[in-house]
Design an enzyme around this catalytic site. Structure first.
Site: not given
Ligand code: NAD
Ligand code: TYD
Length: 352
Positions: A58, A83, A133-135, A159, A163, A198, A216, A223
Site C-alpha cells: 500500500d 482509486e 487527470t484532466d478531470e 474522484y 486527484k 470504464k 448515461y 470525452r
Molecule cells: P486503475 O484503477 O486501473 O489502476 C489503479 C492501480 O492502483 C490498481 O492496480 C490498484 O491496485 C492500485 N492501487 C489502488 N490503491 C492503491 C494503494 N493504496 N497502494 C498501492 N496501489 C494501489 O487506474 P488507471 O486507469 O490505470 O489509472 C492510473 C492513473 O492514471 C490514476 O492515477 C488515474 O487517476 C490516472 N488517469 C487515468 C485515466 C484513465 O482514463 N484511466 C486518465 C487520466 C489519468
Molecule cells: P468512464 O469510463 O467512467 O470515465 P470518466 O467518467 O472518468 O470520464 O466514463 C466515460 C463516459 O462514459 C462518461 O461520460 C460516463 C459514460 N458512461 C456511460 O454512459 N455508461 C457507462 O456504463 C459508463 C461506465 C460510463
C-alpha cells in the site's frame, strides 16, 4: 538504474511497465496493493524477468515505501496508484481520500527523505512523475476552449476532487522542498487491460454477453480519447525531456460523444463478432439515469507537450478502438479472471 512504478498492476500502470520492458532493460520495481482494479495477470509476460520486482503493498505504508526506496534506489518514480473510477467515488469516496490524498502524501514524504539522502549527481537526475487527470479542470461548455495547463481547477466528482488534492500536494512539495516533480493531466485512456467498469471495456463486455449497453443521460457527454500506448509514450518523453516543476497536458485530440463511441464499437463488433441473431449490437443500447453532476465535456490542449518536447499521439481513434476490441476478443481468459465475485457484485448493484 531502476524505476519505481506505483499502481503497476492497473490499466495504465501495466501498459507502462510492459512498454518499458519492450524498450529497455532497466530494472522496474512495481508496487501495487492489488485492489479490485489491480491484476497481476497484466504483468504475466514479465513475471520471470530478473529485471522485474513486484511488491504487493500500500502506498500509505510508509515503512514499506522507505524500505523499497532504500533497497532499490530508483532514479525515477511514476505515481499511477489511485482509486480511479468516478461512479465508485460517488457511491463511497472514502477509499479515494485514503489512497489518492493520504497515499500521495505518504509517498511524497518518503520520497522527500530518500531524495534528501541522495548525492548531488543522483539528485540531479531523480524525477517524480505524478499521473493526474484532466478531470481536475471540471467540465467544458461546447463553446469553451480546450483545457490548458493553466486552466482553473474545478473538480466535480469525489474522484476528481481527490486527484486535485494530490496535485496540490505535489505542487507544494516541489515548491517547498524542491522535490523534482512533474505533473501530467491526461484525458480518457482506452486499450488493453482496462478494467471493465470504464465505458469502452464495459460496453465490449456487455455486448459479448448480450446485455444492454447502458448509456448515461442522452449520450451527448464528450470525452477526448487517447490510446493508452500514446499516454505511455508521452510519459517516457516527459521523463526524458520534461522540465522539473512543469505541468503537461496529454490528450488524443479525439473528442467524441459517448453515443458516438458506443455506436463505433457496435460497428466494429458487428464486423468482428457478428451476433447469432444477425442484429446489430446497436439494438442493445439503452439510455439510463444520468450520473449526478456528470461532467459534460473534457477536451485537452496538448500543444505544450507537442511543441516543447516533440511528443505526438500515433493512434487514430478508429484504429485504436479496433485494436482494443481485437485485444478483448483475443483474451477471453483475462475477462474471465476479471469477472470475479467482487466485480459481479458491483455491476449487479449498479446496473440492476
Ligand atoms: P486503475 O484503477 O486501473 O489502476 C489503479 C492501480 O492502483 C490498481 O492496480 C490498484 O491496485 C492500485 N492501487 C489502488 N490503491 C492503491 C494503494 N493504496 N497502494 C498501492 N496501489 C494501489 O487506474 P488507471 O486507469 O490505470 O489509472 C492510473 C492513473 O492514471 C490514476 O492515477 C488515474 O487517476 C490516472 N488517469 C487515468 C485515466 C484513465 O482514463 N484511466 C486518465 C487520466 C489519468
Ligand atoms: P468512464 O469510463 O467512467 O470515465 P470518466 O467518467 O472518468 O470520464 O466514463 C466515460 C463516459 O462514459 C462518461 O461520460 C460516463 C459514460 N458512461 C456511460 O454512459 N455508461 C457507462 O456504463 C459508463 C461506465 C460510463
Amino acid at each position: 538504474m531502476t524505476i519505481l512504478v506505483t499502481g503497476a498492476a492497473g490499466f495504465i500502470g501495466s501498459n507502462f511497465v510492459l512498454n518499458w520492458f519492450d524498450q529497455s532493460q532497466e530494472v522496474v520495481v512495481s508496487l501495487d496493493l492489488l485492489t479490485y482494479a489491480g491484476n497481476l495477470k497484466n504483468l504475466d509476460s514479465i513475471k520471470d524477468s530478473p529485471f522485474h520486482h513486484f511488491v504487493q503493498g500500500d502506498i500509505r505504508n510508509r515503512s514499506l515505501l522507505n524500505l523499497i526506496l532504500k533497497k532499490y534506489q530508483p532514479r525515477a518514480v511514476f505515481h499511477f496508484a489511485a482509486e480511479s473510477h468516478v461512479d465508485r467515488s460517488i457511491h463511497d469516496a472514502s477509499h479515494f481520500v485514503d489512497t489518492n490524498i493520504v497515499g500521495t502524501f505518504s509517498l511524497l514524504e518518503e520520497v522527500r527523505c530518500y531524495f534528501n539522502d541522495l548525492d548531488i549527481e543522483h539528485q540531479k537526475i531523480f524525477r517524480l512523475i505524478h499521473i493526474s487527470t484532466d478531470e481536475v479542470y471540471g467540465s467544458l461548455e461546447p463553446y469553451e476552449p480546450k483545457f490548458i495547463e493553466d486552466s482553473q481547477y474545478k473538480p466535480n466528482s469525489p474522484y476528481s476532487a481527490s486527484k486535485a488534492a494530490s496535485d496540490h500536494l505535489m505542487r507544494a512539495w516541489h515548491g517547498t522542498y524542491n522535490l523534482p516533480i512533474i505533473t501530467t493531466h491526461c484525458s480518457n485512456n482506452y486499450g488493453p487491460y482496462q478494467f471493465p467498469e470504464k465505458l469502452i471495456p464495459l460496453m465490449i463486455l456487455h455486448a459479448l454477453s448480450e446485455k444492454s449497453l447502458p448509456i448515461y443521460g442522452d449520450g451527448q457527454h464528450t470525452r477526448d480519447w487517447l490510446y493508452v500506448k500514446d499516454h505511455v509514450s508521452a510519459l517516457r518523453c516527459i521523463l526524458e525531456k520534461g522540465i522539473v516543476g512543469e505541468i503537461y497536458n496529454i490528450g488524443g485530440g479525439n473528442e467524441k460523444t459517448n453515443l458516438e463511441v458506443v455506436t463505433k464499437l457496435c460497428e466494429i463488433l458487428d464486423e468482428l463478432r457478428p451476433r447469432a441473431s444477425k442484429k446489430s449490437y446497436r439494438s442493445l443500447v439503452t439510455f439510463i439515469k444520468d450520473r449526478p453532476f456528470h461532467d459534460k465535456r473534457y477536451a485537452i490542449n496538448s500543444a505544450k507537450l507537442e511543441k516543447t518536447l516533440g511528443w505526438k499521439p500515433e493512434e487514430l481513434f478508429e484504429t485504436g478502438l479496433r485494436k482494443t476490441v481485437t485485444w478483448f476478443l483475443e483474451n477471453p481468459e483475462w475477462l474471465d479472471h476479471i469477472l470475479s465475485s467482487e466485480y459481479q457484485n458491483w455491476t449487479n448493484q449498479h446496473y440492476s
